[in-house]
Design an enzyme around this catalytic site. Structure first.
Site, PDB file in Angstrom:
ATOM      1  N   CYS A 341       6.357  15.533  44.834  1.00 17.27           N
ATOM      2  CA  CYS A 341       6.018  16.497  44.062  1.00 17.27           C
ATOM      3  C   CYS A 341       7.543  17.323  43.462  1.00 17.27           C
ATOM      4  CB  CYS A 341       5.158  17.235  44.476  1.00 17.27           C
ATOM      5  SG  CYS A 341       5.006  17.840  45.874  1.00 17.27           S
ATOM      6  N   ARG A 370       8.403  14.303  57.903  1.00 26.85           N
ATOM      7  CA  ARG A 370       9.110  15.296  58.180  1.00 26.85           C
ATOM      8  C   ARG A 370       8.996  15.355  60.437  1.00 26.85           C
ATOM      9  NH1 ARG A 370       2.915  15.905  55.256  1.00 26.85           N
ATOM     10  NH2 ARG A 370       4.060  15.184  53.253  1.00 26.85           N
ATOM     11  N   GLN A 388       3.537   7.878  51.281  1.00 25.41           N
ATOM     12  CA  GLN A 388       2.383   7.609  50.317  1.00 25.41           C
ATOM     13  C   GLN A 388       2.330   7.636  49.233  1.00 25.41           C
ATOM     14  OE1 GLN A 388       3.856  12.094  49.934  1.00 25.41           O
ATOM     15  NE2 GLN A 388       2.111  12.822  50.825  1.00 25.41           N
ATOM     16  N   ASP A 390       1.098   8.486  46.974  1.00 26.06           N
ATOM     17  CA  ASP A 390       1.192   9.819  45.281  1.00 26.06           C
ATOM     18  C   ASP A 390       1.722   9.790  44.333  1.00 26.06           C
ATOM     19  OD1 ASP A 390       1.054  12.355  46.411  1.00 26.06           O
ATOM     20  OD2 ASP A 390       3.298  12.201  46.861  1.00 26.06           O
ATOM     21  N   HIS A 392       1.257  12.384  40.669  1.00 32.67           N
ATOM     22  CA  HIS A 392       1.353  13.573  40.121  1.00 32.67           C
ATOM     23  C   HIS A 392       0.858  13.483  38.681  1.00 32.67           C
ATOM     24  CE1 HIS A 392       4.014  14.316  43.993  1.00 32.67           C
ATOM     25  NE2 HIS A 392       2.721  15.610  44.261  1.00 32.67           N
ATOM     26  N   LYS A 475      -7.089  22.253  48.480  1.00 29.26           N
ATOM     27  CA  LYS A 475      -7.306  21.512  48.573  1.00 29.26           C
ATOM     28  C   LYS A 475      -8.301  20.419  49.167  1.00 29.26           C
ATOM     29  CE  LYS A 475      -6.297  20.822  53.027  1.00 29.26           C
ATOM     30  NZ  LYS A 475      -4.855  20.297  53.982  1.00 29.26           N
ATOM     31  N   HIS A 521      -1.636  16.719  42.952  1.00 25.69           N
ATOM     32  CA  HIS A 521      -1.745  16.097  43.907  1.00 25.69           C
ATOM     33  C   HIS A 521      -2.739  15.701  44.026  1.00 25.69           C
ATOM     34  CE1 HIS A 521       1.971  18.738  44.956  1.00 25.69           C
ATOM     35  NE2 HIS A 521       1.390  19.562  43.744  1.00 25.69           N
TER      36      HIS A 521
END
Length: 649
Positions: A341, A370, A388, A390, A392, A475, A521
């Site tokens: 992000c 991570r 991911q 992902d 945004h 979330k 997200h």
RNA sequence: GCUCUUGUAGCUCAGUGGUAGAGCACUCCCUUGGUAAGGGAGAGGUCGUCAGUUCAAUCCUGACCAAGAGCUCCA
């Protein structure tokens, strides 16, 4: 006092009456059959005084499954008693066995012990045998209230019990349950007699567990058991365990050559083999197509970024424990990215934005790193480097709900495509007691409300879990059940008012003033690693045609058919399908077997007959076994398979 | 990260204080076949790594690495 029965009748009972008293008042047969009861919907046992005015139902041997938490709990006590006797037989005094907690859990029970010598897995059958002896003794299970002082004295030898008792209020009586010579501090409820306990239980494993779940506390030994009302249910459960083992993505991942994890590369860092890479690429292609339809724009960002970027986003401070350590280059520090992000926020900020441009939807299959605790790593489902799916979405506040609904819609479509139809949503909200959250509580409340409204509009089941939010916003997690009924957490959608604030990003509104966008997200798969891991288990390695890494195996009956097989193969390749010819010197039977073991969905067998008429003989894997079609015209089959691939049928 | 368990051929697994075995897979030869294993031969291992004990260690001891189960954690 009086209680109400299921048929609405009232029953008058003396003060302090129990469910057993109620059963006796109705009839001796019922009293003899009763195992437990419910009072106002809560499970209670037959020995505990009922609350005044309660609505009660009795649970009898006709529907013992309704009392499962009760008999599981009692079996936990019986386990505890059996372990005491096991060490007694070894010559230890009864005080040598100290006990932590022992609740009933889903499918069974466990009990924590502090033992004079460790229990081995090989000891479990013997302990199970002692448990069955105890059940055979038909011991009455009785309940007694004791004063705190007396309780402390009785358990003086056991520091864990002393700790638990000490924390109970001084003035309330403390409950003990007794069966034979075994006494335990316990809130209940329990079965009335060990003889009524079901025999359908099995001790499964032992493991370590911290006292009260805190890693600073001593580690206790935990014994797990499973228990059901009937042998049939236990057998089913054990069969499901076997099935889960058969589908284990780590095992299938090796057998089907999907991925490998190499210690020399690093733990939690999977290597995608060619077959697994195909799965990944099919999944990303699918999602890219869907995102294209929904006006997402693709972006690409680097794997490391300046530490200041993550200081600004707050990831560095808030997740210091689970980031890889910063890398120093010249005078600057960089960090492997734990999230995409911050990069996407900087892409948003790379030029002025008008309210007319919004929403801006930036998508990236971004790989993040991570530092997961080593004990957490597990195949593909828990790793240290993962990609991911992902994106945004930067939106005006008035667009939030529409965007959120559109993301929900995409997510449901994605899950349905994989036959993951049993979905529930988990709304993670802020815990007002905690200080780990950033941002304005009013904004939080607004975002939480909008999420719940959106989920209700979609009409799928959801639960609200306070304290489950991300630090920057509420979330929504998707939890799916796979074919074995196991629950998996997949992707997530998060509303974020915080990052736009921290990075001070704006858009120019209709009024010519700067306004703050809100971010969503979202990741429908979550991570490709985890999603593929789950899909492997969900399908048991039998992927649908469009996902199957190896789609078609052409099997020539004799090697004079190899050339014909190759001409067919080249036609499949021309339309982008994955095809191989088994030109080994094996017999056809062995070739079929090999393709079966490799879970290749379509086999085409070609011999003299097929070659003469430009036909194929089709053998397809099905959930029931296989299906054969002989004398199929090749052009028809090519069109059919191509269409199935295209439509992801 | 913590506790326990495990680590022998690509895979599944036997085995021993005197430096290793099976099945499958692999390579080659014979076989040319009709829907889950045709036959034969061969190659393949520093017994997780590093120390220690011993005349001698794959085996015993320790440390480390990795995996599994569980606990704790998960933006």
């Amino acid at each position: 006092m009086h209680v109400t029965l299921p048929d609405g009748k009232q029953l008058d009972l003396p003060q302090g009456a129990t469910a057993l008293d109620a059963a006796k008042a109705i009839g001796p047969r019922l009293a003899a059959d009763a195992l437990a009861a419910t009072a106002n919907g809560d499970l209670v046992d037959l020995m505990t005084p009922l609350p005044e005015g309660a609505s009660i139902t009795l649970i009898t041997k006709k529907n013992p499954a309704d009392a499962a938490p009760v008999f599981r709990h009692s079996l936990g006590h019986t386990l505890s008693q059996a372990v005491g006797e096991f060490y007694g037989r070894k010559g230890y005094p009864r005080e040598a066995v100290k006990r932590g907690v022992g609740p009933s859990i889903e499918n069974g029970f466990y009990q924590d012990f502090d033992l004079p010598e460790p229990l081995k897995e090989e000891d479990l059958p013997e302990i199970e045998a002692i448990m069955r002896e105890i059940i055979g003794r038909n011991l009455d299970i009785t309940r007694a209230d004791v004063g705190k002082a007396a309780a402390l004295e009785q358990f003086a030898y056991d520091p864990y019990k002393v700790e638990l008792i000490s924390e109970l209020p001084d003035d309330e009586p403390i409950t003990f349950y007794t069966q034979g010579d075994y006494v335990d501090l316990c809130r209940g409820p329990h079965f009335p007699n060990t003889g009524r306990l079901p025999g359908a239980f099995k001790l499964m494993s032992t493991s370590g567990a911290y006292w009260r779940g805190n890693e600073k506390n001593p580690i206790l030994q935990r014994v797990y058991g499973v228990a059901f009302a009937t042998q049939k249910e236990l057998d089913e459960y054990l069969h499901n365990l076997e099935e889960a083992k058969r589908r284990d993505h780590r095992k299938l991942g090796r057998e089907l050559e999907l991925f490998t994890i190499d210690p020399l590369v690093g733990k939690g860092l999977p290597l995608w083999l060619p077959n697994g890479t195909i799965l990944r690429e099919e999944l990303t292609r699918f999602l890219r197509e869907q995102q294209f339809q929904r006006d997402y724009q693709g972006v690409v960002t680097p794997n490391i970024g300046n530490l200041d970027l993550f200081r600004t986003s707050g990831h560095y401070q808030n997740y210091s424990d689970s980031n890889f350590s910063p890398i120093t280059v010249d005078d600057e520090q960089y960090m492997l990215k734990p999230m995409n992000c911050p990069f996407h926020v900087r892409i948003y900020a790379s030029k002025p934005r008008s309210y007319r441009d919004l929403p801006v939807r930036l998508a990236e299959f971004g790989t993040v790193y991570r530092y997961e605790q080593s004990g957490e790593l597990n195949g593909l489902t828990r790793v240290r480097g993962f990609t991911q799916d992902d994106a945004h979405i930067f939106a005006r506040p008035d667009q939030l709900k529409t965007e959120f609904l559109s993301v929900l819609d995409l997510t449901v479509l994605v899950l349905k495509t994989f036959g993951l139809n049993d979905v529930r949503f988990r709304v993670g909200t802020r815990d007002p007691e905690s200080d780990k959250y950033v941002g304005d509580p009013a904004q939080w409340a607004r975002a939480e409300r909008q999420i719940i409204e959106a989920v209700e509009e979609v009409g799928l089941p959801y639960t609200v879990e306070p304290g489950d939010a991300a630090f920057y916003g509420p979330k929504l997690d998707f939890v799916v059940k796979d074919v074995l009924g196991r629950e998996w957490q997949l992707g997530t959608i998060q509303v974020d008012y915080n990052l736009p604030e921290r990075f001070d990003i704006t858009y120019t509104g209709e009024d010519g003033q700067d306004h703050r966008p809100v971010m969503i997200h979202r990741a429908p798969f979550g991570s490709l690693e985890r999603f593929v891991g789950i899909l492997i288990e969900h399908y048991g390695g039998d992927f649908p045609l469009w996902l199957a890494p190896r789609q078609i195996m052409i099997i020539p009956i004799a090697d004079r058919h190899n050339a014909y097989a190759e001409t067919l193969a080249s036609e499949f390749k021309a339309v982008g399908m994955r095809v191989e010819v088994d030109d080994s010197t094996n017999r056809m039977n062995a070739k079929v077997r090999s393709a079966e073991l490799n879970k290749i969905p379509v086999m085409l067998i070609v011999g003299d007959q097929e070659e003469a008429r430009r036909e194929v003989s089709v053998r397809e894997r099905t959930p029931e076994g296989h299906k054969e079609r002989k004398g199929v015209a090749f052009t028809d089959l090519l069109a059919e398979l191509q269409e199935r691939y295209r439509t992801r049928a």
